[in-house]
Each structure stands twice: as C-alpha cells, then as structure tokens.
Enzyme design. Structure first.
Site, PDB file in Angstrom:
ATOM      1  N   GLU A   1      -4.646  -9.615   2.982  1.00  0.00           N
ATOM      2  CA  GLU A   1      -3.716  -9.587   4.106  1.00  0.00           C
ATOM      3  C   GLU A   1      -3.811 -10.812   5.013  1.00  0.00           C
ATOM      4  O   GLU A   1      -2.814 -11.222   5.606  1.00  0.00           O
ATOM      5  CB  GLU A   1      -3.941  -8.305   4.914  1.00  0.00           C
ATOM      6  CG  GLU A   1      -3.486  -7.035   4.219  1.00  0.00           C
ATOM      7  CD  GLU A   1      -4.520  -6.441   3.282  1.00  0.00           C
ATOM      8  OE1 GLU A   1      -4.270  -5.337   2.753  1.00  0.00           O
ATOM      9  OE2 GLU A   1      -5.581  -7.081   3.059  1.00  0.00           O
TER      10      GLU A   1
ATOM     11  N   GLU B   1       3.764   2.101   2.636  1.00  0.00           N
ATOM     12  CA  GLU B   1       4.969   1.258   2.703  1.00  0.00           C
ATOM     13  C   GLU B   1       5.941   1.547   1.571  1.00  0.00           C
ATOM     14  O   GLU B   1       7.010   0.930   1.500  1.00  0.00           O
ATOM     15  CB  GLU B   1       4.605  -0.230   2.624  1.00  0.00           C
ATOM     16  CG  GLU B   1       3.671  -0.723   3.700  1.00  0.00           C
ATOM     17  CD  GLU B   1       2.225  -0.646   3.281  1.00  0.00           C
ATOM     18  OE1 GLU B   1       1.764  -1.479   2.494  1.00  0.00           O
ATOM     19  OE2 GLU B   1       1.548   0.308   3.735  1.00  0.00           O
TER      20      GLU B   1
ATOM     21  N   HIS C   1      -0.492  -2.854   5.320  1.00  0.00           N
ATOM     22  CA  HIS C   1      -0.824  -1.453   5.065  1.00  0.00           C
ATOM     23  C   HIS C   1      -1.624  -0.866   6.230  1.00  0.00           C
ATOM     24  O   HIS C   1      -2.724  -1.333   6.522  1.00  0.00           O
ATOM     25  CB  HIS C   1      -1.635  -1.359   3.777  1.00  0.00           C
ATOM     26  CG  HIS C   1      -1.971   0.035   3.367  1.00  0.00           C
ATOM     27  ND1 HIS C   1      -1.035   1.005   3.211  1.00  0.00           N
ATOM     28  CD2 HIS C   1      -3.161   0.606   3.066  1.00  0.00           C
ATOM     29  CE1 HIS C   1      -1.620   2.131   2.820  1.00  0.00           C
ATOM     30  NE2 HIS C   1      -2.916   1.914   2.733  1.00  0.00           N
TER      31      HIS C   1
ATOM     32  N   HIS D   1     -14.507 -26.715  23.483  1.00  0.00           N
ATOM     33  CA  HIS D   1     -15.268 -26.057  22.415  1.00  0.00           C
ATOM     34  C   HIS D   1     -16.714 -25.817  22.828  1.00  0.00           C
ATOM     35  O   HIS D   1     -17.335 -24.848  22.390  1.00  0.00           O
ATOM     36  CB  HIS D   1     -15.211 -26.911  21.145  1.00  0.00           C
ATOM     37  CG  HIS D   1     -15.742 -26.219  19.925  1.00  0.00           C
ATOM     38  ND1 HIS D   1     -15.942 -26.858  18.723  1.00  0.00           N
ATOM     39  CD2 HIS D   1     -16.128 -24.927  19.712  1.00  0.00           C
ATOM     40  CE1 HIS D   1     -16.409 -26.006  17.833  1.00  0.00           C
ATOM     41  NE2 HIS D   1     -16.543 -24.832  18.408  1.00  0.00           N
TER      42      HIS D   1
ATOM     43  N   GLY E   1       0.839  -1.192   0.000  1.00  0.00           N
ATOM     44  CA  GLY E   1       0.000   0.000   0.000  1.00  0.00           C
ATOM     45  C   GLY E   1       0.873   1.240   0.000  1.00  0.00           C
ATOM     46  O   GLY E   1       2.104   1.172   0.064  1.00  0.00           O
ATOM     47  N   SER E   2       0.228   2.390  -0.018  1.00  0.00           N
ATOM     48  CA  SER E   2       0.961   3.651  -0.197  1.00  0.00           C
ATOM     49  C   SER E   2       1.882   3.970   0.968  1.00  0.00           C
ATOM     50  O   SER E   2       2.937   4.595   0.774  1.00  0.00           O
ATOM     51  CB  SER E   2      -0.038   4.795  -0.393  1.00  0.00           C
ATOM     52  OG  SER E   2      -0.934   4.872   0.705  1.00  0.00           O
TER      53      SER E   2
ATOM     54  N   GLY F   1      -9.122 -22.251  15.810  1.00  0.00           N
ATOM     55  CA  GLY F   1     -10.452 -22.417  15.229  1.00  0.00           C
ATOM     56  C   GLY F   1     -10.882 -21.355  14.254  1.00  0.00           C
ATOM     57  O   GLY F   1     -11.933 -21.499  13.624  1.00  0.00           O
TER      58      GLY F   1
END
Length: 534
Positions: free
Chosen positions: A50, A31, A73, A280, A28-29, A399
């Site tokens: 991502e 980086e 980003h 769970h 992205g901009s 999970g």
C-alpha cells in the site's frame, strides 16, 4: 428513494467528470463491490504494497497536475500506507484515498477486518477525512474530498466506504467549478513591493510551491527585475528556479544558524511557496540575520501561523508574483560572483559517488525527469546535477523513506514519454522495492540508479555529528539488487568498477522499459551538516 444510479455508478461518474480515471491500489475483501462492472475507461494499477500504491499515485498526480485515486483495504491496508500519506501531506500532493470498510450492519460487532473510527486513523496527515453516515452520501462526500484535495495548499484526503454502500441507490453529483487562485489585497502587495524597491540587497528563497503552481517563469522574471540572488529552501521536495541561472546560489542548509549565516548582508528576504524554517538538527542562533526584513508568501494558513519571524502573506504564488511584477522597479544590481564549477572526479576504484552523478549528467536525456532519494549524498547530488526546468525534479520534502521509487513509477505512468531517472540509496530502495514489479508490468520508461554504499549512510553521518562513531543496525551487506529487480521483472546491471559505468549508463538510459543499475560506491565518512568555513 428511487434512483437510476447506484453509489458505485455515481462515484465513477464524478471521477470521470474531473479526470480521475487511473486508480492505484492493492485490493482486499472490503473493496470487492466497488469493482463490480469496473468501467472500461478506467485503469487499475496494481501495487504490491500500500505504501507503493499511495506514493505511485502521488507521482502520477505530480505528472498530471490533477488529484489521483488510491484504493486501500480497511485498517490494515491504510496502516501500511501511512508513511506515504505523511509524505503526500508534507509535500502538498493531492491524492484521494478510498478505503474499504466492512458492511454497516456488521460494524456494531467489531468485525474481522473492520476499521474502528476510520476517519481518525490517517489524521493529522490528511486535509479531510470522513466515513459518511449514509450510503447515499458517498458520491457527494467524494466530490467534497476532491475539491479539498485540489484547493491550495493541496494535499491528500481520505474517504472510508462500507462495502455494502456501493450497491445502494444514489443521486448524481451536480457539476460545479472550483477556482483556486487567490492573492493578498493590493495594499499588502504594495508593502512587499515597496520593501523590495527600497532594499539595498534583497534575496529570494523559493520552494516547492513555485513548481507546484507553474510559477517558475514569473519568479525568474521577478529575480531578474530586482537583481536578487536566489536560494532554494531547505529540503525542498521540488526545484523552483533554474539551477544553471547566474542568480542561483544553491540550497539552504536545514540548520538554523547555518541558514541565517547564508543570508547575511541581505536586508530584505522574500520567501515564495516554502516553509524556510525546516530544520533537520537543532542549533541555537537567529532565524534570520539581525536587521533583515522577511516577507513569507504562501497559500497555507498553517505555515503563516507557525513561522517564527517575519511578515506572512497568504497568497498563491503565481498570482502574487504577477502582482509584484507590476509594482517593482527594475534594479541595476551587479550579478553575484559566478559559482565555481566543480571538477569531475577522476575515474577510480572504488567508485566516488560524485563520479556517478557526473557520468549521469553527461548521459541523461535533456527532457528527463529526475527523482532523488539519496539522503547520504543529497548535497553533492544537487551541486553536480542542476535542474533547469519546471517539473524536472521530484523528491520528498518530509524525509520519510520509501517515496522515491514509487513516485518515479507513477510519474513515468503519466504517458508523456520522457525518461524518468530515479537516483536512490541502497537503504531507501528497500522500503518500496515492490514498485519495480509495477514498473515492469507497465514497461515504464524509467532508469533506477542505486548508489550502493551498503548501509544507512545518512544515519551514520548524523551519528558522527554527535561523536557517535558506531551506530547499530546501519550496515546493509549482502543485498543483490540486480537479482531482486530481476525477480520482479526488471532487468539490471551491477557496476563495481569505474570502467564499467559509462556503458551501464548508456544501456540503462536507452532500455525499452525499466532498468536498474546497482553501483557500488565509496561510503562517506564525514559528519552531517558540517558548518561552512569562514
């Protein structure tokens, strides 16, 4: 300050010094300045989302044993990734997440794409999180982040870097070593060994920590020395014991009363590298059988703090097991009754998912790495496909879906050449199907087998557990996974009859590069976590 280095140069110099030269990301901009004069000895692996970037980095880390870099980003990209960050935290995978941030001069004015309180955003599911106050502090902060990520219990860390920091002057990070193995005092290990020596019927429970630390040979020796049966902890993200060994008993259920019943008649319970109280669904009852004595050995102080019963011992597993082997006596206990082998189902249409797993077992290369994300069929899968070596199995212990496919991609990218076999549900794969594009671009040796029951089968099974026969939003008709995979550059084959399966397996497992097999299977109409018969 005068310096011959920029922040960017000092950053990459440190990464190079610790072997982090593969960078997963989605750019992205904020980086862009990081990538100026991108080093020729670094590889950038592009993911199309991502979550895929973080999970693929985790798979790479699990394959190399070292932390792996991820570039994200600012706030939006980090937000997309957080499900995978959560998984990495729960599964103790060292991932170093670097997030872009708008220029420091812009931050007081709430800029477009700026991240408010960036260090707080990924918490509590990172071990360490920071945006340095000064640009020149970025390289040292990276070094600290790496060391925290690699210190047991390992896990993800987060560093936010304003975009104008990369061109600022900085000093190199001094080289230093980090030794991470530790164990309990001799008197504590003697207490554990004494209990094992006096036990009438001890039992071992192993978890992901055994595989993470390469402690499998020692754990096998310990189990054989004391003649104890071995269970794998509920929902473990790795194996931890050869599942074809005569002492292996299976996987413990993630239900309190059922787990306790499996441990009946054992007077000493030794848990190694695992939180055994991972449930769970709720049930009342005892955590462990009355009269049993539990020793819980783990490197995580948090696990020691919240474990509801037993004696917790802070230690890395390999060191503790080595110490115990010097202290425990050789026991002469009979082996447990052999586990009854399961018969292979007959070829029939519609296809039984157990028939798919048995066919895979017959065809799969011996050195293959299995990645599993089939919540609907997990118990059946493990009963029929034993994992027999360290590093041979990966899944998520937390999970959150969307982990399996990109983890398989990252693991296949480690370059060791063995086939990675990802067995995944039709619901699970759609959380991160973009990972097939990255797999195709790098021609990774990976076979994806979709157990396609056209729905969120695990959710339906949990609904039936509470007498809910219909759960809205759990049907998934009309997805052509071979067409989707083909559009992302990955060839595939659809299997609708049992007669087609063996040839499809041979093609998929022998293909040069990634290949997807979409197998239409019968849905399971049982309820989840049915109590065992007495």
């Amino acid at each position: 300050m005068t310096s011959e280095l920029t922040v960017r140069e000092a950053f990459f110099d440190f990464c190079r010094s610790v072997g982090m030269t593969t960078l997963f990301g989605n750019p992205g901009s904020t980086e862009l300045r990081m990538f100026r004069d991108f080093p020729a000895d670094f590889e950038y692996v592009l993911a199309l989302q991502e979550t895929v970037a973080v999970a693929a980095a985790a798979g790479h880390s699990l394959g190399t044993g070292n932390a792996t870099l991820v570039s994200l980003h600012s706030a939006g990209g980090v937000g997309h990734s957080l499900g995978a960050v959560f998984n990495a935290y729960r599964d103790r995978v060292p991932v170093v997440v670097i997030a872009g941030q708008q220029s420091r001069a812009m931050l007081p004015h709430r800029p477009f794409l700026g991240a408010d309180e960036p260090a707080q955003f990924p918490r509590p599911y990172v071990k360490w999180s920071r945006q340095p106050e000064r640009a020149e502090d970025v390289p040292a902060a990276l070094a600290e982040a790496y060391r925290v990520a690699m210190t047991p219990p390992r896990g993800p860390v987060f560093l936010s870097v304003p975009e104008d920091d990369w061109d600022r002057p900085a000093r190199p990070v001094p080289h230093r070593e980090l030794r991470t193995g530790f164990t309990a005092p001799p008197a504590v290990l003697q207490e554990v060994a004494g209990a094992l020596n006096e036990a009438a019927n001890p039992v071992l429970i192993v978890g992901a920590g055994v595989d993470d630390e390469g402690a499998l040979p020692g754990v096998v020796s310990l189990a054989e020395r004391i003649g104890a049966p071995v269970w794998i902890s509920p929902l473990s993200g790795r194996s931890g014991f050869p599942e074809d060994h005569p002492l292996f008993r299976g996987f413990l259920p993630p239900v309190r009363d059922q787990l306790s019943r499996r441990l009946e008649d054992h007077d000493v319970i030794l848990a190694l590298g695992t939180p055994i109280f991972t449930y769970h669904v709720h049930s009342e009852g005892r955590f462990i059988p009355d009269g049993s004595r539990l020793f819980h050995l783990d490197c995580d102080p948090a696990q020691a703090a919240w474990a509801p019963v037993g004696t917790s011992v802070l230690t890395t597993i390999d060191a503790a097991v080595s110490g115990l082997l010097d202290l425990v006596d050789k026991a002469d206990r009979p082996l447990p009754e052999p586990r009854v082998p399961l018969a292979k189902p007959q070829a029939a249409d519609p296809i039984d998912p157990a028939f798919v797993v048995e066919t895979l077992k017959e065809r799969m290369p011996e050195d293959a790495v299995v990645v599993e994300e089939v919540p609907s069929y997990r118990e059946m899968f493990h009963a029929r496909l034993p994992i027999t070596r360290s590093g041979g199995f990966l899944t998520t212990g937390s999970g959150a879906l969307g982990w399996g496919l990109p983890v398989a991609v990252g693991r296949a990218l480690t370059g060791s050449g063995e086939r990675v076999v990802c067995v995944i549900g039709d619901g699970s794969i759609m959380y991160s199907v973009q990972g097939l594009w990255t797999a195709a671009q790098h021609r990774v040796p990976m076979t994806v087998i979709v157990l396609n029951n056209q729905g969120y089968g695990a959710v339906k099974a949990l609904g039936r557990r509470i007498d809910l026969e219909t759960v809205p939003g759990t049907d998934l008709p009309g997805i052509d996974f071979v067409e989707v995979a083909g559009g992302l550059g990955c060839p595939g084959r659809t299997v609708t009859t049992a007669a087609e399966l063996d040839a499809a397996m041979a093609e998929g497992l022998g293909h040069d590069g990634p290949f997807l097999i979409d197998v239409r299977v019968t849905p399971d109409d049982t309820a989840a976590y049915q109590p065992e018969a007495h």
